[in-house]
Design an enzyme around this catalytic site. Structure first.
Site, PDB file in Angstrom:
ATOM      1  N   GLN A 199       5.603  -8.575  -7.676  1.00 35.65           N
ATOM      2  CA  GLN A 199       4.710  -7.585  -7.095  1.00 35.65           C
ATOM      3  C   GLN A 199       4.549  -6.490  -8.141  1.00 35.65           C
ATOM      4  O   GLN A 199       5.383  -5.601  -8.255  1.00 35.65           O
ATOM      5  CB  GLN A 199       5.297  -7.073  -5.776  1.00 35.65           C
ATOM      6  CG  GLN A 199       5.619  -8.199  -4.794  1.00 35.65           C
ATOM      7  CD  GLN A 199       4.385  -8.865  -4.193  1.00 35.65           C
ATOM      8  OE1 GLN A 199       3.506  -8.201  -3.659  1.00 35.65           O
ATOM      9  NE2 GLN A 199       4.297 -10.193  -4.303  1.00 35.65           N
ATOM     10  N   ALA A 240       2.333  -3.502   4.828  1.00 31.67           N
ATOM     11  CA  ALA A 240       2.581  -4.568   3.850  1.00 31.67           C
ATOM     12  C   ALA A 240       1.771  -4.355   2.573  1.00 31.67           C
ATOM     13  O   ALA A 240       0.953  -3.435   2.477  1.00 31.67           O
ATOM     14  CB  ALA A 240       2.252  -5.914   4.484  1.00 31.67           C
ATOM     15  N   HIS A 241       1.979  -5.231   1.625  1.00 28.01           N
ATOM     16  CA  HIS A 241       1.352  -5.067   0.307  1.00 28.01           C
ATOM     17  C   HIS A 241      -0.170  -5.172   0.386  1.00 28.01           C
ATOM     18  O   HIS A 241      -0.714  -5.940   1.144  1.00 28.01           O
ATOM     19  CB  HIS A 241       1.908  -6.049  -0.729  1.00 28.01           C
ATOM     20  CG  HIS A 241       1.923  -7.478  -0.349  1.00 28.01           C
ATOM     21  ND1 HIS A 241       2.343  -8.457  -1.223  1.00 28.01           N
ATOM     22  CD2 HIS A 241       1.586  -8.115   0.797  1.00 28.01           C
ATOM     23  CE1 HIS A 241       2.248  -9.627  -0.615  1.00 28.01           C
ATOM     24  NE2 HIS A 241       1.809  -9.449   0.587  1.00 28.01           N
ATOM     25  N   ASN A 242      -0.798  -4.341  -0.452  1.00 31.78           N
ATOM     26  CA  ASN A 242      -2.254  -4.360  -0.610  1.00 31.78           C
ATOM     27  C   ASN A 242      -3.032  -3.889   0.611  1.00 31.78           C
ATOM     28  O   ASN A 242      -4.252  -4.076   0.682  1.00 31.78           O
ATOM     29  CB  ASN A 242      -2.745  -5.755  -1.038  1.00 31.78           C
ATOM     30  CG  ASN A 242      -2.382  -6.057  -2.476  1.00 31.78           C
ATOM     31  OD1 ASN A 242      -1.470  -6.828  -2.738  1.00 31.78           O
ATOM     32  ND2 ASN A 242      -3.065  -5.401  -3.404  1.00 31.78           N
TER      33      ASN A 242
END
EC number: 2.3.1.191
Lengths: 342, 342, 342
Positions: A199, A240-242
């Site tokens: 990541q 969460a990511h993004n």
């Protein structure tokens, strides 16, 4: 510190009803009133307490009509809740002035510039290449990783953790235990188990954002997970990511947003709500507590339930379910009639 | 660092379509493309972006068919997502090489052996009798309690807490705020309130496990709470005492597993799922987000809903509920007909 | 440490059946039994294991009737679970005696009195005006803010955070990552986004309370958020500002209570439950896992589901929903009959 009801009314542009010389030295909820305290009445649910409260004064709206005698001095204002908020802010500034100075031992990597007016608590860690804004307050045991930038006037409470490379805007508040920038949850299945997908992005938090205790916001796989200006996140939330959370959106505790989902501006999300990944929620959407959302939502929608529907359909469905035993009885009766009729 | 599209294609065993001399120096999501970036297209939902992206190159699958002209250089590979993961891993290793060395002040109890190649950050605490594996990285403010063993190559991020006597395998990643080995929730009711049942076991985490930020895994009452090889737990998950999570099982954020429940291998558990205590979930079970499971589940099941049923029944029920208002109308009509007929 | 089954039976006022000279040196769950271990049988679900267990002795209830031969020595007692709890407590006290002494470096603000018999771990922070009770154990990296009081015999585990002005009673246990006293989630909408409402109250935790890992309890806007005597909160729970949790109430992991809600005494709240704000839950209410409660609940109620209903109605509704496809078929058939009849 002590004020009279009259002094407070003057401050709040309110009108006194009752003894304006009564002394006020603290705040109390109306149902926990006591002598010397000022309370407020905003939620009508609490109206009965105004006739019993021991508080010396109560802030009420200009159109409040007492149905019984009230012992407390009333101060009539446009918006009792906003008035009490303003009074609390004044007291808070007196009682909790910004902290200043660097406590020892703390760890500040070589080359990091520390403005004169910041607070860095004992056992705080400031990594290499980090930037600390003017007036920032970094409480004890907080972790500011390599290359993190912390904006002017931002408060990072005890033990909050900011991973490398993340950016925090100005006048933000990050509460204890919040984790900003841990790895997004990305794995590629292989024949011998899952392989981690690095990541390599970060988290980018704009100005005037508040992040609750133990909330987690994961760094992007690439690019940034974005928390826009003015967002308020309660405790124990997962972003969460993004993901992107739009300006002035508020989320209550324990909600979760899965990867790459975008929330619009000025949304209100209830507690324990779950949003699936890769969806888009429009501006000014309201989502009821404990709902689950698994597809795009148009701007202005009011959603509730699991799977979530609009509030009207939800109410209709809930009622239909509650009446089901009756429906079964009606169908039993119809079948009996038909059978008898044959 | 800069590569040409041609160099990346060679590395990825891909085929270039377009300008192979274009320069690449970063990654970007396809919808956030910019010059000098490489993007990838794996999820078909994002296909429209390929015609607009500003990225200089895009990884696509070998069978991708463009329906309009594409400005970016295409690199055709077997699996764009796996390729980008591999490229990210290469970059990540260059940008974030493993940390080495012992920062001061930290606390290392007498007698603990510290291998030469480890990282121990400032304000980290290593308790008596702890064992630290070769190449381990223990970030600032992490807590490694008495008698804890940390395997070779394991990373414990800032402020993660491992209670006494727990075991962490090799090549694990424990994110910030995770708490491993707090007391299981066990109390015996008595006439004068609850009496605590001491939790004398530990948590045993095998190799290649990743534990998300602020996730909690409680120590066993006796014996071990077990997290098997290759398990990946997202953020804010609760694993209660005496549970076992089977090898290569993945759980999304905010799920909870109550005491003594056993999950099989290679399960996939969605976000905010709850599993009751003392149940057994077979291998390769998939459980949809926000579901609740309160009994044993056979291997290979696909479950959804609350209370959870198999996916087909769930869909049928959800449809039946949505159509309920119509059903009521139909029954109203039947009753009217019968009444008229009498 | 080694005992014979006979010695343990004497200690537990139990009756031995089988070899009373067999040696016991550890505990094991009955399904993970091994030589030298003592197990217990309380939950009937585990009865089949008693015929296979490798444990040397098993605590059973006085009225247990074996249906097959049992190899292990049986020790018959009134309450096997309570007995094992008592034995575990004895072992735990031997193995984990209270910690004493002040590790360096730690931060203790000037003027704070430190009793002789306390433990303060390295990197712990004790703020100005804090009060530390006799026999308190404050683990490494814990944060005790300005003016906090910690009662006699209370344990604050590694990295727990207590914000300024909060009060923790006697004999409490606060697990790692718990955050006590972060700001309540209060904002007033304005034309230019939300304005923070200062949270000037505190959290007041009475005696004999246990707070799980990463649980968050917010400070009151004014007055106190109250956790009464004997309350047990599991991990990752959210208690919002101005709530009150009544004496001896227990909540399982990941539950959430919104602002100003009051829970009665001796309630049992399952995992992942959500309670709306400004409601009142009576004494001895039981709420099933994953339920959602949005209105007042009378004392003694048993609730389940979302929105929650009493357990009987919930069962009736769930059954009615499961039978829906059949109901549709019945109505189809009725309509067919009526049509044929016309």
């Amino acid at each position: 510190m002590e004020f009279t009801a009259g002094q407070i009314a003057a401050l709040a542009e309110g009108v006194v009803e009752g003894d304006e010389s009564v002394k006020i030295n603290t705040f109390a909820k109306i149902e926990e009133g006591r002598q010397g305290a000022i309370s407020f009445l905003a939620n009508p649910k609490y109206t009965p307490y105004i006739y019993e409260t021991l508080s010396s004064a109560v802030l009420v709206s200009r159109d409040f009509v007492a149905e019984k005698p009230v012992k407390a001095t009333l101060i009539r204002v446009d918006d009792p809740y906003a008035t009490v908020a303003r009074l609390l802010a004044m007291v808070d500034q007196l009682m909790n002035p910004p902290r200043r100075g660097v406590e020892q031992p703390c760890f500040i990597a070589e080359g990091v510039e520390v403005p004169d007016d910041v607070y860095i608590g004992a056992f705080a860690y400031i990594g290499a290449g980090a930037k600390i804004g003017s007036g920032a307050q970094i409480y004890p045991q907080a972790y500011v990783g390599d290359g993190v930038s912390v904006g002017d006037g931002t408060i990072i409470y005890a033990g909050a953790k900011i991973y490398r490379g993340c950016r925090i805007g100005k006048r933000c508040i990050i509460h204890s235990g919040a984790v900003i920038g841990a790895d997004g949850f990305g794995f590629a299945p292989t024949d011998h188990g899952y392989e981690k997908i690095p990541q390599t992005g970060n988290v980018d938090i704009a100005d005037d954002v508040e992040i609750g205790a133990n909330t987690t916001i994961d760094r992007a796989m690439m690019g940034s997970t974005r928390i826009c200006r003015g967002v308020k996140l309660d405790n124990l939330i997962q972003i969460a990511h993004n993901c992107e959370v739009g300006a002035d959106t508020v989320m209550a505790a324990q909600g979760g947003v899965a990867g790459s989902t975008k929330l619009g501006e000025r949304c209100m999300v209830g507690g324990q709500v779950g949003l699936a990944g890769h969806i888009h929620i429009g501006d000014e959407v309201h989502i009821g507590a404990q709902s689950g959302i698994n597809k795009d939502v148009a701007a202005g929608s009011r959603l509730f339930g699991y799977p979530a529907t609009d509030v009207v359909s939800y109410g209709r469905q809930a009622l239909a379910i509650r009446k089901l035993p009756t429906l079964y009885k009606r169908v039993d009766e119809i079948e009996r009639l038909i059978k008898d009729n044959k």
